[in-house]
Design an enzyme around this catalytic site. Sequence first.
Site, PDB file in Angstrom:
ATOM      1  N   ARG A  31       0.834  -1.205   0.000  1.00  0.00           N
ATOM      2  CA  ARG A  31       0.000   0.000   0.000  1.00  0.00           C
ATOM      3  C   ARG A  31       0.869   1.256   0.000  1.00  0.00           C
ATOM      4  O   ARG A  31       2.034   1.233   0.382  1.00  0.00           O
ATOM      5  CB  ARG A  31      -0.917   0.031   1.226  1.00  0.00           C
ATOM      6  CG  ARG A  31      -0.219   0.109   2.587  1.00  0.00           C
ATOM      7  CD  ARG A  31      -0.177   1.495   3.207  1.00  0.00           C
ATOM      8  NE  ARG A  31       0.632   1.507   4.423  1.00  0.00           N
ATOM      9  CZ  ARG A  31       1.909   1.826   4.447  1.00  0.00           C
ATOM     10  NH1 ARG A  31       2.550   2.127   3.333  1.00  0.00           N
ATOM     11  NH2 ARG A  31       2.571   1.828   5.589  1.00  0.00           N
ATOM     12  N   GLU A  37      -0.743   9.914   8.618  1.00  0.00           N
ATOM     13  CA  GLU A  37       0.410   9.121   9.046  1.00  0.00           C
ATOM     14  C   GLU A  37       0.564   9.157  10.558  1.00  0.00           C
ATOM     15  O   GLU A  37       0.472  10.224  11.179  1.00  0.00           O
ATOM     16  CB  GLU A  37       1.674   9.689   8.375  1.00  0.00           C
ATOM     17  CG  GLU A  37       2.666   8.652   7.981  1.00  0.00           C
ATOM     18  CD  GLU A  37       2.140   7.697   6.907  1.00  0.00           C
ATOM     19  OE1 GLU A  37       1.666   6.600   7.275  1.00  0.00           O
ATOM     20  OE2 GLU A  37       2.210   8.059   5.730  1.00  0.00           O
ATOM     21  N   HIS A  38       0.785   7.993  11.138  1.00  0.00           N
ATOM     22  CA  HIS A  38       0.894   7.827  12.594  1.00  0.00           C
ATOM     23  C   HIS A  38      -0.385   8.271  13.298  1.00  0.00           C
ATOM     24  O   HIS A  38      -0.351   8.773  14.413  1.00  0.00           O
ATOM     25  CB  HIS A  38       2.132   8.556  13.137  1.00  0.00           C
ATOM     26  CG  HIS A  38       3.402   7.877  12.724  1.00  0.00           C
ATOM     27  ND1 HIS A  38       3.923   6.803  13.384  1.00  0.00           N
ATOM     28  CD2 HIS A  38       4.233   8.112  11.678  1.00  0.00           C
ATOM     29  CE1 HIS A  38       5.035   6.405  12.777  1.00  0.00           C
ATOM     30  NE2 HIS A  38       5.239   7.178  11.726  1.00  0.00           N
ATOM     31  N   ASP A  40      -3.150   5.956  12.949  1.00  0.00           N
ATOM     32  CA  ASP A  40      -3.981   4.743  13.118  1.00  0.00           C
ATOM     33  C   ASP A  40      -3.994   4.240  14.554  1.00  0.00           C
ATOM     34  O   ASP A  40      -5.041   3.866  15.076  1.00  0.00           O
ATOM     35  CB  ASP A  40      -3.631   3.635  12.103  1.00  0.00           C
ATOM     36  CG  ASP A  40      -2.219   3.093  12.155  1.00  0.00           C
ATOM     37  OD1 ASP A  40      -1.371   3.677  12.869  1.00  0.00           O
ATOM     38  OD2 ASP A  40      -1.950   2.078  11.471  1.00  0.00           O
ATOM     39  N   GLY A 130       8.648   0.995   3.201  1.00  0.00           N
ATOM     40  CA  GLY A 130       7.505   1.719   3.754  1.00  0.00           C
ATOM     41  C   GLY A 130       6.239   1.497   2.946  1.00  0.00           C
ATOM     42  O   GLY A 130       5.290   2.270   3.028  1.00  0.00           O
ATOM     43  N   SER A 132       4.582  -1.490   3.079  1.00  0.00           N
ATOM     44  CA  SER A 132       3.892  -2.616   3.734  1.00  0.00           C
ATOM     45  C   SER A 132       4.158  -3.966   3.097  1.00  0.00           C
ATOM     46  O   SER A 132       3.230  -4.753   2.849  1.00  0.00           O
ATOM     47  CB  SER A 132       2.376  -2.378   3.764  1.00  0.00           C
ATOM     48  OG  SER A 132       2.103  -1.343   4.607  1.00  0.00           O
ATOM     49  N   SER A 133       5.425  -4.244   2.842  1.00  0.00           N
ATOM     50  CA  SER A 133       5.754  -5.574   2.325  1.00  0.00           C
ATOM     51  C   SER A 133       5.390  -6.637   3.363  1.00  0.00           C
ATOM     52  O   SER A 133       4.982  -7.741   2.997  1.00  0.00           O
ATOM     53  CB  SER A 133       7.235  -5.658   1.956  1.00  0.00           C
ATOM     54  OG  SER A 133       8.034  -5.282   3.052  1.00  0.00           O
ATOM     55  N   ASP A 178      -2.178  -0.984   7.603  1.00  0.00           N
ATOM     56  CA  ASP A 178      -1.556  -1.733   6.509  1.00  0.00           C
ATOM     57  C   ASP A 178      -2.321  -3.014   6.196  1.00  0.00           C
ATOM     58  O   ASP A 178      -2.570  -3.342   5.033  1.00  0.00           O
ATOM     59  CB  ASP A 178      -0.101  -2.078   6.857  1.00  0.00           C
ATOM     60  CG  ASP A 178       0.689  -0.844   7.234  1.00  0.00           C
ATOM     61  OD1 ASP A 178       0.222   0.273   6.940  1.00  0.00           O
ATOM     62  OD2 ASP A 178       1.775  -0.983   7.833  1.00  0.00           O
ATOM     63  N   TYR A 228       9.389   3.780  16.621  1.00  0.00           N
ATOM     64  CA  TYR A 228       7.936   3.635  16.410  1.00  0.00           C
ATOM     65  C   TYR A 228       7.237   3.414  17.761  1.00  0.00           C
ATOM     66  O   TYR A 228       6.261   4.089  18.095  1.00  0.00           O
ATOM     67  CB  TYR A 228       7.672   2.464  15.453  1.00  0.00           C
ATOM     68  CG  TYR A 228       6.232   2.307  15.043  1.00  0.00           C
ATOM     69  CD1 TYR A 228       5.752   2.911  13.889  1.00  0.00           C
ATOM     70  CD2 TYR A 228       5.349   1.555  15.807  1.00  0.00           C
ATOM     71  CE1 TYR A 228       4.425   2.770  13.495  1.00  0.00           C
ATOM     72  CE2 TYR A 228       4.024   1.409  15.428  1.00  0.00           C
ATOM     73  CZ  TYR A 228       3.568   2.011  14.272  1.00  0.00           C
ATOM     74  OH  TYR A 228       2.249   1.870  13.908  1.00  0.00           O
TER      75      TYR A 228
END
Length: 391
Positions: A31, A37-38, A40, A130, A132-133, A178, A228
């Site tokens: 995605r 961002e930050h 969720d 970044g 979302s692998s 993600d 994080y």
Amino acid sequence: MTLPELTARVSQQFIKIYGRHPRWMAAAPGRVNVIGEHTDYNDGFVLPMAIERYAVMAADKSADDRNVIQVRDTADGVEPAMIDLSAPVEPGMPKWGNYPRGVIAGFQARGIKPGGLDVLLHSTVPLGGGLSSSAALEVATATLLEAVTGKTIDPVEKALLCQRAEHEFAGVPCGIMDQFISVMGRENHLLLLDCRSRQTELVPMNDPSVALLIVNTNVKHELGSGEYAKRRAQCETAAKILGVASLRDAEPEALESARSKIDEVVYRRARHVIGEIERTLYAAEGIRASNWLTVGNLMYASHDSLRDDYEVSCKELDAVVEIAEAIGVKGGVFGCRMTGGGFGGCAVALVRTGDVKVISEKIAADYKRQTGIEATFFVSRPAAGATILKG
Ligand code: GLA
């Protein structure tokens, strides 16, 4: 490569490695987060889209009837993960195998038993970029197991099961964005997700005159998950001081009046989150109205806030955003920001479709000159979420 092409190629590779056809195949996308961002893990809003980059898995029952799930990667030199199902599945080595392990454990906990499998994984989501692998790998595993067992899990439950895998098996206290977008993405749509109620709203993004250009800085700073977790804790501290359940409930005025009681760093973290939640809602409105200038400006504001208040950017991401901003609307750039957790990885730019080539070349040249690093680029339309390809 389109998904059907990718499917055909992974199927061929499966035949080459295991000597027979795969019986089941599944894919889940990575995605890009357009904005939010930050937010969720603060019960806020996010606005991601699934990209046309996928973790694809092909499988057949294990050849020798062992109760083991063997996962091989098509990439050279990657140690296979051997997951023994005769005991409760636990984290182990190789480390990358913890994503499928965590998902398999989640299925076991629900009483769903896939049995021994020979699996091949091929991912086109850049690792550590970044994008979302890891969520793509988790969701692909879950989707494959749904195909194998014939047991479908409710999409919200499925995303949460994958998030739990990331928390408990990979040790990253991530939010829900993600895994949700990888499960629920829709072609030509962004997903406005309320991370508190978990309600989703599809926001059409199909104006052919604009494109989302993803710029990979090709750096990953090892501050990663420690920072994080620290940000998460700082947000919780801020919420506690403000007397709210989460920063979603905090008003900007309340934060300002409490400023003297709050540590300066914690104050800035909260200011980012509160502002970003608001920006995300405005951006969704801007996209619905094809108001690209507004959306672009919100993206720049998001980046500034992530850089200065949240401190999760890095000089390479800042360089990309500055170069994009210098190209400006005249040159076809409406906005640009870092995307994902930060400390490296990708930036996303909202650009005029006709200018993609010139913009990419300009960013590549200036970025190389400033940092000595080659950036990589791609454009993606919003893609569909996870699918069973076969079986
Ligand atoms: C990572 C996490 C997400 C989200 C983003 C930041 O991608 O996995 O849950 O917190 O960082 O927005």
